[in-house]
Write an enzyme that holds these catalytic residues in place. Structure first.
Site, PDB file in Angstrom:
ATOM      1  N   LYS A 196     -35.999  -1.333 -13.372  1.00 35.18           N
ATOM      2  CA  LYS A 196     -35.140  -1.801 -12.274  1.00 35.18           C
ATOM      3  C   LYS A 196     -34.925  -3.306 -12.356  1.00 35.18           C
ATOM      4  O   LYS A 196     -33.884  -3.818 -11.928  1.00 35.18           O
ATOM      5  CB  LYS A 196     -35.725  -1.380 -10.923  1.00 35.18           C
ATOM      6  CG  LYS A 196     -37.110  -1.951 -10.608  1.00 35.18           C
ATOM      7  CD  LYS A 196     -37.082  -3.318  -9.960  1.00 35.18           C
ATOM      8  CE  LYS A 196     -38.477  -3.885  -9.824  1.00 35.18           C
ATOM      9  NZ  LYS A 196     -38.476  -5.218  -9.183  1.00 35.18           N
ATOM     10  N   SER A 259     -34.971 -11.533  -4.669  1.00 34.65           N
ATOM     11  CA  SER A 259     -35.375 -11.012  -5.974  1.00 34.65           C
ATOM     12  C   SER A 259     -35.243 -12.080  -7.048  1.00 34.65           C
ATOM     13  O   SER A 259     -34.176 -12.664  -7.245  1.00 34.65           O
ATOM     14  CB  SER A 259     -34.508  -9.809  -6.351  1.00 34.65           C
ATOM     15  OG  SER A 259     -34.598  -9.530  -7.733  1.00 34.65           O
TER      16      SER A 259
END
Length: 375
Positions: A196, A259
């Site tokens: 991911k 992120s």
């Protein structure tokens, strides 16, 4: 006194995720000692209950302390949580090995693949520490550190080849804002966390270029297909990639400015070179380090990963970030089924046919066949 309150655990690494996980454990009732490489970080955590470098504004629990003495951190620990950069794991484990209790559970909080060997983090732990794989667990899920440190509710999955080990870790790693589930699919859980990150870099790139939600949604969806194909070929269960360690983590990482991988990709999309991105990032973006070893593993098993391949081309400077989106969502110009395992939906060829063609070409050219998972 409950089982959680009796537990003494160690967390190795005081970056944002390591510190956050220490808070999770302490808020669940465990006595937590963190190991910091820098004495000043350990001092701030123990005296001020803060880690201002990585979790500004967060107050840490009183039952969480830190030390720069590795022996002191590990003394009496029944569970050891490791949160160091993936490419430094092996050298850190060599220091840990003589200090680890024989029956201690070792938990990987890392999401990476070791360069050179292609080993998952749990495999590096088993190999370097020479311990029973049943004493090793991994934790993964949609876990953006700062959100959790702010006690925003979320969930994760703990995986071990021995269910009792996963359950023991999950018992400690839960509280009012953090819920843990368990499974025994270590391969799927780890690769979900690794892969991911690569898709999140791609999303960051197209975001930096200025493409919109359609492009990003397409890449996320096709990225999940790449993740699942790869992980299943390495021995994972497909359903794991549809769970917290796969889809859940993918959504969180791709959509959040918190992120690190998304941020790194966005800088690349804005035209920064790979070297410039690394300099700007104050923390490790594991996706950048995992691109090359993941693609090498994909080649070994004959799995096509066009999104990840183009991320590598951007990193290498051989593909303009603006040219990435038109090619990301397919690995062929031929119409094909959306599900890569179903050739009946394709009008011509499809993944199964291409896999046979690759195998035939390997035999014709005298090359060896693909190898399986190292687990």
């Amino acid at each position: 006194m409950s089982r959680r309150q009796q537990a003494k655990v160690a967390v190795l690494g005081t970056g944002s995720w390591g510190t956050t996980f220490g808070k999770i454990l302490a808020d669940g009732g465990a006595s937590v000692t963190m190991w910091a490489r820098r004495e000043e970080v350990a001092r701030e955590i123990s005296r001020s209950h803060r880690n201002s470098d990585y979790l500004p504004g967060i107050t840490l629990p009183p039952n969480l302390s830190a030390t720069s003495d590795l022996r002191a951190a590990l003394s009496g620990a029944t569970q050891v949580f490791v949160a160091v950069p993936s490419q430094t794991l092996r050298e850190n484990l060599l220091a840990i090995r003589p200090l680890l209790a024989p029956d201690a559970i070792v938990v990987s909080l890392m999401k990476g693949v070791e360069k050179g060997t292609g080993l998952r983090m749990s495999e590096v732990i088993v190999e370097t520490l020479a311990i029973d794989p049943g004493l090793v667990a991994v934790a993964s899920g949609p876990n953006l550190a700062l959100e959790i440190a702010r006690e925003q509710p979320t969930a994760a999955v703990v995986s071990s080849s021995r269910l009792e080990t996963a359950q023991a870790v999950a018992t400690l790693a839960r509280n009012t804002y953090f819920r843990t589930f368990v499974n025994t699919d270590v391969i799927g859980t780890e690769f979900g966390g690794v892969l991911k990150n690569l898709i999140a870099v791609a999303i960051g790139i197209v975001d930096g270029v200025g493409y919109g939600e359609n492009t990003k949604a397409s890449i996320i969806t096709r990225g999940l297909v790449e993740m699942t194909d790869f992980a299943v070929a390495r021995g994972a269960k497909a359903e794991t990639l549809a769970g917290l360690a796969g889809l859940g983590d993918l959504i969180a990482t791709c959509q959040s400015p918190l992120s690190r991988n998304n941020t790194a990709g966005r800088l690349l999309g804005q035209g920064y070179s790979f070297g410039a991105v690394v300099k700007q990032m104050q923390q490790t973006a594991e996706g950048l380090a995992s691109v090359a070893p993941v693609l090498e593993l994909a080649r070994e098993i004959g799995v096509e990963m066009p999104i990840v391949q183009q991320v590598k081309q951007v990193l290498d400077g051989t593909l303009d970030p603006k040219d990435i989106a038109p090619h990301l969502t397919t690995d062929s110009d031929e119409p094909q089924g959306e599900r890569t395992g179903d050739d009946s939906e394709a009008t011509s060829g499809g993944p199964l046919r291409r896999a046979f063609k690759r195998a035939f070409d390997q035999l014709r050219n005298g090359r060896g066949s693909a190898v399986g998972d190292r687990s």
